[in-house]
Each structure stands twice: as C-alpha cells, then as structure tokens.
Motif scaffolding. Sequence first.
Motif, PDB file in Angstrom:
ATOM      1  N   LYS A 163       0.829  -1.209   0.000  1.00 38.37           N
ATOM      2  CA  LYS A 163       0.000   0.000   0.000  1.00 38.37           C
ATOM      3  C   LYS A 163       0.863   1.258   0.000  1.00 38.37           C
ATOM      4  N   ARG A 164       1.927   1.246   0.784  1.00 39.32           N
ATOM      5  CA  ARG A 164       2.813   2.417   0.833  1.00 39.32           C
ATOM      6  C   ARG A 164       3.523   2.625  -0.500  1.00 39.32           C
ATOM      7  N   LYS A 165       3.985   1.544  -1.114  1.00 35.84           N
ATOM      8  CA  LYS A 165       4.738   1.657  -2.371  1.00 35.84           C
ATOM      9  C   LYS A 165       3.908   2.308  -3.469  1.00 35.84           C
ATOM     10  N   TYR A 166       2.624   1.947  -3.561  1.00 37.04           N
ATOM     11  CA  TYR A 166       1.789   2.434  -4.657  1.00 37.04           C
ATOM     12  C   TYR A 166       0.850   3.569  -4.239  1.00 37.04           C
ATOM     13  N   GLY A 167       0.891   3.941  -2.974  1.00 34.22           N
ATOM     14  CA  GLY A 167       0.040   5.029  -2.514  1.00 34.22           C
ATOM     15  C   GLY A 167      -1.421   4.656  -2.431  1.00 34.22           C
ATOM     16  N   ILE A 168      -1.712   3.397  -2.148  1.00 37.86           N
ATOM     17  CA  ILE A 168      -3.104   2.952  -2.022  1.00 37.86           C
ATOM     18  C   ILE A 168      -3.660   3.496  -0.706  1.00 37.86           C
ATOM     19  N   PRO A 169      -4.727   4.286  -0.753  1.00 36.24           N
ATOM     20  CA  PRO A 169      -5.163   5.029   0.437  1.00 36.24           C
ATOM     21  C   PRO A 169      -6.060   4.258   1.399  1.00 36.24           C
ATOM     22  N   PHE A 170      -6.451   3.036   1.054  1.00 33.78           N
ATOM     23  CA  PHE A 170      -7.445   2.331   1.860  1.00 33.78           C
ATOM     24  C   PHE A 170      -6.817   1.754   3.127  1.00 33.78           C
ATOM     25  N   ALA A 171      -7.413   2.066   4.265  1.00 31.17           N
ATOM     26  CA  ALA A 171      -6.917   1.529   5.530  1.00 31.17           C
ATOM     27  C   ALA A 171      -7.534   0.171   5.841  1.00 31.17           C
ATOM     28  N   GLY A 172      -8.759  -0.034   5.380  1.00 32.31           N
ATOM     29  CA  GLY A 172      -9.462  -1.271   5.706  1.00 32.31           C
ATOM     30  C   GLY A 172      -9.655  -2.173   4.506  1.00 32.31           C
ATOM     31  N   GLU A 173     -10.835  -2.762   4.408  1.00 32.40           N
ATOM     32  CA  GLU A 173     -11.130  -3.731   3.355  1.00 32.40           C
ATOM     33  C   GLU A 173     -11.177  -3.070   1.974  1.00 32.40           C
ATOM     34  N   TYR A 174     -10.930  -3.891   0.977  1.00 35.91           N
ATOM     35  CA  TYR A 174     -10.999  -3.418  -0.408  1.00 35.91           C
ATOM     36  C   TYR A 174     -11.296  -4.606  -1.324  1.00 35.91           C
ATOM     37  N   GLY A 175     -11.865  -4.303  -2.475  1.00 31.68           N
ATOM     38  CA  GLY A 175     -12.028  -5.292  -3.529  1.00 31.68           C
ATOM     39  C   GLY A 175     -11.137  -4.934  -4.702  1.00 31.68           C
ATOM     40  N   ILE A 176     -11.035  -5.845  -5.661  1.00 30.88           N
ATOM     41  CA  ILE A 176     -10.261  -5.603  -6.882  1.00 30.88           C
ATOM     42  C   ILE A 176     -11.202  -5.763  -8.068  1.00 30.88           C
ATOM     43  N   VAL A 177     -11.158  -4.804  -8.998  1.00 29.04           N
ATOM     44  CA  VAL A 177     -11.965  -4.897 -10.210  1.00 29.04           C
ATOM     45  C   VAL A 177     -11.046  -4.828 -11.418  1.00 29.04           C
ATOM     46  N   SER A 178     -11.251  -5.760 -12.348  1.00 33.30           N
ATOM     47  CA  SER A 178     -10.469  -5.797 -13.588  1.00 33.30           C
ATOM     48  C   SER A 178     -11.417  -6.179 -14.718  1.00 33.30           C
ATOM     49  N   PHE A 179     -11.699  -5.201 -15.585  1.00 32.03           N
ATOM     50  CA  PHE A 179     -12.692  -5.400 -16.639  1.00 32.03           C
ATOM     51  C   PHE A 179     -12.081  -5.017 -17.980  1.00 32.03           C
ATOM     52  N   HIS A 180     -12.021  -5.995 -18.905  1.00 33.77           N
ATOM     53  CA  HIS A 180     -11.389  -5.792 -20.207  1.00 33.77           C
ATOM     54  C   HIS A 180     -12.430  -5.787 -21.324  1.00 33.77           C
ATOM     55  N   SER A 181     -12.016  -5.272 -22.465  1.00 37.48           N
ATOM     56  CA  SER A 181     -12.895  -5.241 -23.625  1.00 37.48           C
ATOM     57  C   SER A 181     -13.136  -6.650 -24.163  1.00 37.48           C
ATOM     58  N   VAL A 222      -8.770  -0.472  -8.953  1.00 35.24           N
ATOM     59  CA  VAL A 222      -9.183  -0.619 -10.349  1.00 35.24           C
ATOM     60  C   VAL A 222      -7.950  -0.890 -11.208  1.00 35.24           C
ATOM     61  N   ILE A 223      -7.896  -2.079 -11.809  1.00 38.90           N
ATOM     62  CA  ILE A 223      -6.812  -2.423 -12.730  1.00 38.90           C
ATOM     63  C   ILE A 223      -7.246  -2.013 -14.133  1.00 38.90           C
ATOM     64  N   MET A 224      -6.471  -1.156 -14.769  1.00 40.25           N
ATOM     65  CA  MET A 224      -6.867  -0.631 -16.072  1.00 40.25           C
ATOM     66  C   MET A 224      -6.897  -1.736 -17.131  1.00 40.25           C
ATOM     67  N   PRO A 225      -7.805  -1.606 -18.119  1.00 41.81           N
ATOM     68  CA  PRO A 225      -8.000  -2.676 -19.110  1.00 41.81           C
ATOM     69  C   PRO A 225      -6.834  -2.816 -20.077  1.00 41.81           C
ATOM     70  N   ASN A 226      -6.759  -4.001 -20.704  1.00 42.54           N
ATOM     71  CA  ASN A 226      -5.746  -4.261 -21.723  1.00 42.54           C
ATOM     72  C   ASN A 226      -5.903  -3.306 -22.901  1.00 42.54           C
TER      73      ASN A 226
END
Length: 446
Positions: free
Chosen positions: A256-274, A302-306
């Motif tokens: 989280k520190r390396k990438y500056g992810i601001p969430f202190a608690g729970e989180y989900g991951i979303v990855s949506f491609h064309s 949010v993981i950016m799409p291909n």
Amino acid sequence: MLRRPLSFEDKRLVSPPPSRLSLLTLILALLPPHHLHFKSNCIPTQPNTNIAIAIAASIIGKMASDNLRTLVVTGTRADWSKLQPVCRAFIRVLGKIDVFITGMHLEEAYGYTANLVRQLEGVDQFHMHKNQTLGPHQTEVMEETIKGLAKVLRDRKITDVVVHGDRVEACTAAMVARQHGIRLHHIEGGELSGSIDESYRHAVTAFTTYSYVCSASAKDLVVKNLGQHPQTVFNIGSPEMDAHARDYGVSLNDVKRKYGIPFAGEYGIVSFHSVTSELDGMHEQAAYLFATLEEYGKNFIVIMPNNDPGTDAIRDIIGKILEGKRSDRFFQSANIDFEHFSVLQKNASVFIGNSSAGVREMPFHGVGSINVGSRQNNRVPDIPAIINAPANDAAALLRALKSFWGKKFARDKTFGDGTAEEKLVGALKTPGHFDRSVQKSFYLPG
C-alpha cells in the motif's frame, strides 16, 4: 580371469570388439583433437571404447545444445507473470535463451513493463520491438509484429519459439515460426473462453509442436479435438501459480505504501477488459459495472483494461468515476509488480470483472470471485469460489457483491499446484525433445 580395465595410459594396442569398430571409428572421427589426450610417456593407442563413447556422447550433446536457440515472446504484463517460470525452466535445461519484448510492455500508459522483463537473468539477448499504440486495430498489431519477429528469427537463427496463451502477438508468432520452419512451444493451450481469444488460442495449437497445458480438461481438448499428439502434450499446471505459491516477504502495508493505495481497511479488486466481439456494448457494460460498484459503497482497486479495441469505452467510464465526488473509494493502477499484486489478491475481500485472474488466480488464493459477462465463457470451473453475473444487470451484480464480499474458500488447484517450473524442466529433458520435426501430423484418436 579378470582383465584389467584399459586406460589412456595403456601402451598396448588393443582393438575393440568387431561389432563396435565402425561405431567407435565414427565417434573418434567426430572428436575434436583436443579431446584426445595422452600422457607424454604413452604411445598413442586406441582408447577405451566406453570412455570414447561417453566422451563423444557428451560432446555431441553439448554441440546439439549449443545449436539450439530459443526465443520467448512476451507482449503483456499478464503473460510475463506466466512466462517467467517458463523462461527459468528453459534456461535451466539449455543454459540460455533470447526474449522478444513487444506489445503493452513498451507502452508508458501501462508502466513500460519491459524494464521488469529485462531483469531476468540467463538471457543471451533481449529484443525490443514496438508493435502498437493505444487502441490499435489488431491487424496493424499483427503486421508490425511480423516485421520485427521475422528479422530476429533470421538474424539469430532461432530453432524454438515459446508463446503463451491467446493474444494477437502469440498467434502471430506461431504463424511466423511455422513459416520459418521453427518448433513452437505453446503455454496454456486447450482452454475455452469467450471473445476472439479462443480463436487465437486454438489457432496457435494448430501450429504447435509441444503443448504445455494447465489442466486435465485442456489436455483432453488439444488431443481429442485439436489433433495434438498425446506424446507432445504435458500438463504442467499454470506457471503463474508457482509465483502465487511463494512467500515474497512483503506485507500488505508495504504494498500500500509503495503504490500510494489510500485504503486503511477492506478493499475489492476490479479488472474489466474489452470483449472484442461485443464492441458496441462495451460502454454500456462498463457503465453498469462501475455504477454498481459506486452504489455498493466499498473501496476498490481498479486495474486498467488491456490495450485492445474497445478499451477506450471502458477507460471513459473509469475516468468519469475517478473525476466524481466518490473517487476516494477507487484507486486506479495501470501496472503493479506481479509479486505485489499477488499480495493484494491474497488480502482482497472480493474480485469482480472479466479477467482470467478472477477465474484462476483468485480461487487459488481462496478469495471469492465474481465473473462478469461472456469473456471467460466455458473457462470458469464449477467451484464454490466463483459466481457468474451478467454484464448488463446491475441488480444481479449488486446481489453477487453482497453475497461474496469477505468470504474465504479453500485453495483451488484446478489450474495448477505451484510446481509448473519443475514439471516443465522434466518435460524439456525428455530424450529427443528438441529433435522433433516441425512438420506436424494431426492426431486422430481411434
């Protein structure tokens, strides 16, 4: 009476058994002069037959290995996570390889991940070739890939090409390799899914010399339906599971520190491609998905799409969300190092989208995954850790989020157990593995 074994110090001229004379003569003729050493007080005589054969076999084997030159083709951040263990296996067996870096690796918008690829040790030469810009047409990508790859194959006298999966670069490399009379090694063929990816994947199998699949069902498909001879198919599991099974010694807070992810608690991951076969509907599908995530009120990475046709429509929706008043609940990233992304996956409360990561990697971590739309059609195993949801039904998406958020499951090993590299090394060491002809005869099960 026991006879004393002969050595290079024997001063007697002894002939080998007649049945082995012609073989020995041939082997000795093949030996370079510096491999026939005699001590100064010795008469140059016929050396021990077994020693000569052993030396010759070793030298001939070394000469054959020296004549092999393998090129691994990588075009995306995702395929490199699978190809790293594959590269290590080929290096362990052959001593060195070349790597052809192209595609999204050379795009600044995706973190210029070519730098990550170039960190691999044991590579003789890296070949960088830019084949696209943002939002390219696939035929343009194929054209540019052919130009760069054909030159490398000729200049480096490549004997074996390794590709992964179902991207346009893999399909193009398969065709170019076959046109140049080069053996093709295909990683993770034989899977079923949606979009044009499935057509690419099965087309690659048609050109494949050796297929290294990641599941029993994939092996059955390439043998029974795609004409691959059983002797050329090896079920090694998905190589990326090797990396996911490792402990990198990195904590979630470190990531989280390396990438500056601001969430202190729970989180989900979303990855949506064309989905390239559903281009007209991508804007609407993305709108339904991200509107549902907004309504749910949780934090999401949010993981950016291909970089595929249709990606602009998805990026447009993501951009509008990030500009909105609720953007503090969405963290956007185009590229996260694989080992760090693995840590994020292990600690996520849920995964949602249409990426293969949701079908294969998240169940391996024991995290619930919501598979959205048609992109992974037929690839999804029937396991408790995955639930399917239509792409254009906000109510169904919301129900899935509420039912899966925070759930943990037993590790699923449908796509591998984390030992793919060792299994691949064993396959590559099979006698005659690198002698097989590129002329392919399709196997027809009886």
